[in-house]
Design an enzyme around this catalytic site. Structure first.
Site: not given
Ligand code: ACO
Length: 429
Positions: A307, A364
């Protein structure tokens, strides 16, 4: 908000500039950069607005480090335990809980506006059968503007539009489901609660009448309350940005629905079920998925994990997980996806990568399993989220248009393209 005459000093080109330091009601600090460009010629760059406060707000407070979420000061745990969804919507939109009379008036209004113009059914019937319900919902919410004319005063226009949206969104969502199945539309019933009314419109069937179960109504109530607002997330910011151009509320909400649709946002609940099903079909190989999620050359992510704000367990996920367990238990449902989800969570939470990246289950991760147990088809999951987020979107839109210092949203950019160059006619290229 207090300014207490605190400043940050910025030194640039041997000159110092004072930038006001603002403090929110929970002690959060923010640097006011509104005059940065006019005073220094500089802009800030913050991709994905990860560190940008786009507004001041008194609606929802969240602390991602401590796992706190409060609507208008009230912890979400208390609301999930004790409030109705209608009370929560009233609280978010009006800033306080309704008294008995106000709640009863609100219920009457919602019932009065719950019918949808019959001509709208023609539109529903003409969408291709394969259309995603989120696309249909977004289009139909936008279309409401054509069906309901402008009212006399601005205040009446806002109040009635808000009520119409809250009342009709349930009817419209259930209607699209019924029509997609070729079934007769079920009309709203004023004797039922907000949640029960929706379930009845979704599942009532003349051949096999719907057996309303209190556990299911309660699960839907909790699901909707937990998703009702979440401060400046992708869809809410969209509603504010689109609304800042002073479009009508229907158009702003329709844009919010489109933003919510994405798998990284509201579409994650549907994506989680797909991911779990895929793992199941791959002989339940959790470790393979964890490995893929960690691989930088693989776009696969663990859906329902991570998140932008929460760097600890999402407080909504804690409630959702408990509720999921209880619901399946009461309904005597065994869902292999729940067992798989729990195993996946256990392994991920012990894995160094997930620990170092502060990746925990978000709301979720378990919500899709709850929706499956209620009987909601997978492609309707994000629509369920949209219904619940509506009060939050409305509250945020209302707050933005009531702001005396309102400005149209118009960010800046750092241009990295070509410098000036001349046009070359086609025969000389
Ligand atoms: N699985 C694996 N790695 C992940 C995940 C994940 N679900 N989420 C983040 N990371 C990693 C990224 O690869 C990144 O790694 P790095 O720094 O080594 O390159 C780091 O964690 C940060 O990730 P970002 O994408 O920069 O984080 P951001 O804050 O932009 O994204 C998000 C947040 C979009 C929710 C992300 O965690 C994600 O894609 N999760 C999966 C989708 C999801 O469950 N969305 C629902 C969110 S809750 C809602 O909207 C109701």
């Amino acid at each position: 908000m207090s300014t207490e005459n605190e400043y940050i000093t910025l030194i640039y080109n041997d000159q110092s500039f004072k930038l006001p330091l603002l403090t929110g009601s929970e002690g959060e600090k923010s640097i006011d950069i509104s005059n940065l460009r006019s005073e220094t010629g500089l802009i800030t760059l913050d991709k994905g607005y990860a560190n940008t406060g786009s507004c001041t707000s008194s609606i929802t407070f969240m602390d991602g480090e401590k796992g706190i979420l409060r609507y208008r000061g009230i912890p979400v745990e208390q609301l999930a335990e004790q409030a109705t969804f209608k009370e929560t919507a009233y609280l978010l939109i009006n800033g306080r809980l309704p008294n008995k009379e106000e709640l009863s008036d609100f219920s009457v209004l919602l019932n009065d506006h719950s019918l949808v113009h019959e001509d709208m059914q023609l539109f529903y019937q003409n969408f291709p059968r394969t259309s995603h319900p989120m696309g249909i919902l977004s289009s139909m919410v936008n279309a409401l503007k054509s069906f309901y004319p402008v009212l006399q005063t601005v205040e009446e226009e806002i109040n009635i539009t808000v009520t119409r949206l809250l009342a009709k969104i349930r009817t419209m969502a259930a209607m699209s489901y019924k029509i997609s199945r070729g079934h007769k539309v079920v009309y709203p019933r004023p004797d039922l609660s907000y949640c029960a009314n929706f379930l009845n419109m979704m599942f009532e069937n003349p051949v096999k009448p719907y057996q309303m179960r209190t556990e299911v109504v309660n699960a839907l109530r909790v699901f909707w309350i937990l998703h009702a607002d979440h401060e400046q997330n992708c869809s809410t910011t969209t509603v504010r940005v689109v609304g800042s151009g002073r479009v009508n509320l229907y158009a702003a909400i329709s844009a919010g629905i489109s933003a919510l649709w994405g798998p990284l946002h509201g579409g994650a609940n549907q994506a989680v079920i797909k991911m779990l099903t895929d793992i199941m079909q791959d002989n339940g190989d959790i470790h393979k998925s964890i490995k893929r999620a960690k691989d930088k050359n693989d776009s696969f992510r663990l859906m329902g994990f991570g998140h932008r704000v929460y760097k600890t367990y999402d407080p909504r996920a804690i409630i959702m997980k408990k509720m999921c367990d209880n619901l399946l238990d009461k309904l005597h449902i065994t869902d292999p996806l729940l067992d798989l989800a729990k195993k996946l969570e256990e392994v991920a939470l012990k894995d160094d990568y997930f620990v170092e990246h502060n990746l925990y289950p978000n709301v979720d991760f378990y919500s899709g399993i709850v929706l499956r147990a209620i009987g909601i088809p997978t492609n309707m999951f994000t629509v369920m989220f949209a219904i619940s987020r509506l009060p939050g979107w409305i509250a945020q839109w209302k707050e933005s248009i009531d702001d005396p210092n309102w400005k149209i949203c118009r960010p800046r950019q750092l241009f990295i393209g070509h410098k000036k160059r001349d046009f070359i006619p086609i025969d000389k290229r």
